[in-house]
Scaffold this motif. Structure first.
Motif, short mmCIF file in Angstrom:
data_model
loop_
_atom_site.label_atom_id
_atom_site.label_comp_id
_atom_site.label_asym_id
_atom_site.label_seq_id
_atom_site.Cartn_x
_atom_site.Cartn_y
_atom_site.Cartn_z
N LEU A 196 -0.18 9.90 -2.55
CA LEU A 196 -0.02 10.41 -1.26
C LEU A 196 -0.87 9.81 -0.25
N ARG A 197 -2.26 9.74 -0.78
CA ARG A 197 -3.15 8.99 0.14
C ARG A 197 -2.86 7.67 0.50
N VAL A 198 -2.39 6.78 -0.51
CA VAL A 198 -1.78 5.32 -0.20
C VAL A 198 -0.68 5.42 0.56
N LYS A 199 0.40 6.33 0.56
CA LYS A 199 1.33 6.44 1.22
C LYS A 199 1.17 6.77 2.77
N LYS A 200 0.19 7.72 3.01
CA LYS A 200 -0.23 8.00 4.35
C LYS A 200 -1.03 6.85 4.98
N ILE A 212 -7.86 6.63 -11.92
CA ILE A 212 -6.74 6.92 -11.10
C ILE A 212 -7.25 6.69 -9.74
N GLY A 213 -6.59 6.08 -8.76
CA GLY A 213 -7.14 5.87 -7.54
C GLY A 213 -6.36 4.72 -6.58
N GLU A 214 -7.03 3.92 -6.00
CA GLU A 214 -6.45 3.14 -5.16
C GLU A 214 -6.74 1.56 -5.89
N LEU A 215 -5.79 0.88 -5.52
CA LEU A 215 -6.18 -0.78 -5.93
C LEU A 215 -6.33 -1.42 -4.52
N ARG A 216 -6.96 -2.05 -4.14
CA ARG A 216 -7.21 -2.75 -2.87
C ARG A 216 -7.42 -4.14 -3.00
N ILE A 217 -6.30 -4.99 -2.52
CA ILE A 217 -6.41 -6.53 -2.70
C ILE A 217 -6.54 -7.12 -1.48
N LEU A 218 -7.60 -8.10 -1.18
CA LEU A 218 -7.84 -8.96 -0.02
C LEU A 218 -7.25 -10.17 -0.20
N THR A 219 -6.11 -10.53 0.50
CA THR A 219 -5.70 -11.81 0.30
C THR A 219 -4.98 -11.99 1.65
N TRP A 245 3.27 -0.04 -4.85
CA TRP A 245 2.94 -0.27 -3.15
C TRP A 245 3.43 0.82 -2.59
N PRO A 246 3.07 1.34 -1.21
CA PRO A 246 3.45 2.37 -0.46
C PRO A 246 4.70 2.64 -0.30
N GLU A 247 5.61 1.46 -0.34
CA GLU A 247 6.86 1.70 0.17
C GLU A 247 7.65 1.86 -1.12
N GLU A 248 7.11 2.04 -2.31
CA GLU A 248 7.66 2.24 -3.66
C GLU A 248 7.27 3.75 -3.96
N ILE A 249 6.71 4.42 -3.10
CA ILE A 249 6.29 5.71 -3.33
C ILE A 249 7.18 6.76 -2.65
N ASP A 250 7.53 7.59 -3.22
CA ASP A 250 8.52 8.65 -2.77
C ASP A 250 7.28 10.12 -2.27
N GLY A 296 -6.78 -12.73 4.27
CA GLY A 296 -7.46 -12.18 5.14
C GLY A 296 -7.00 -10.57 5.56
N GLU A 297 -6.00 -9.95 4.70
CA GLU A 297 -5.47 -8.79 4.97
C GLU A 297 -5.53 -7.91 3.58
N TRP A 298 -5.69 -6.82 3.98
CA TRP A 298 -5.85 -5.75 2.70
C TRP A 298 -4.50 -5.23 2.41
N LYS A 299 -4.37 -5.43 1.16
CA LYS A 299 -3.14 -4.81 0.64
C LYS A 299 -3.56 -3.38 -0.26
N ILE A 300 -2.93 -2.19 -0.13
CA ILE A 300 -3.25 -1.12 -0.95
C ILE A 300 -2.07 -0.41 -1.71
N ALA A 301 -2.41 -0.30 -3.09
CA ALA A 301 -1.60 0.54 -4.05
C ALA A 301 -2.36 1.51 -4.62
N ALA A 302 -1.33 2.47 -5.16
CA ALA A 302 -1.95 3.63 -5.76
C ALA A 302 -1.64 2.98 -7.52
N ILE A 303 -2.84 3.23 -8.10
CA ILE A 303 -3.04 2.84 -9.45
C ILE A 303 -3.33 4.05 -10.54
N ASN A 304 -2.79 3.96 -11.74
CA ASN A 304 -3.13 4.88 -12.70
C ASN A 304 -4.23 4.29 -13.43
N GLU A 305 -4.55 4.89 -14.61
CA GLU A 305 -5.60 4.41 -15.63
C GLU A 305 -5.34 3.03 -16.32
#
Length: 135
Positions: A128-132, A48-55, A85-90, A57-66
């Motif tokens: 919460l980390r990804v959303k912030k 559980i944590g963050e998924l970081r994708i570089l595409t 994705w952050p915009e999907e997180i309530d 030249g920019e990083w995209k970050i998402a909250a990821i489960n196991e």
């Protein structure tokens, strides 16, 4: 800029991501793992944590489960329980889930409930980390 490789990220409900990327970073049971094109083939458990994708030249970050990740020299496939994705997180819902998990941990129930509560807390904190980070 790094050479690109193909990344696919799946949950049981959907294909979350399917595109060329420069790098991907996930949390494994052994710590953070960064993947570039040509990486040695491997299979790893994802924590559980963050998924970081570089595409592009920019990083995209998402909250990821196991889940699990299969790495090949020219492609990587990630299979996880959920990813957002952050915009999907309530944020309000994630904060409530965090509070519930903390309360269950304070109640000192069985070891099974303890581990379930620790996982729920980790998921809420990652969300919460990804959303912030996006705000």
């Amino acid at each position: 800029m790094y050479p690109e490789f193909h990344l696919e990220v799946y949950t049981p409900e959907r294909l979350f991501f399917d595109d060329e990327v420069e790098m991907v970073i996930v949390e494994s049971s052994d710590g953070e793992v960064g993947i570039l094109k040509g990486h040695i083939p491997m299979v790893a458990a994802i924590s559980i944590g963050e998924l970081r994708i570089l595409t592009d030249g920019e990083w995209k970050i998402a909250a990821i489960n196991e889940g699990f990740m299969e790495v090949r020299p020219d492609a990587t496939v990630i299979l996880v329980r959920s990813v957002e994705w952050p915009e999907e997180i309530d944020a309000h819902r994630a904060e409530e889930a965090k509070e519930r998990a903390e309360e269950r941990l304070r109640q000192k129930r069985s070891m099974t409930e303890y581990h379930q509560s620790k996982a729920a807390l980790a998921r809420a904190m990652a969300r919460l980390r990804v959303k912030k980070e996006i705000l």
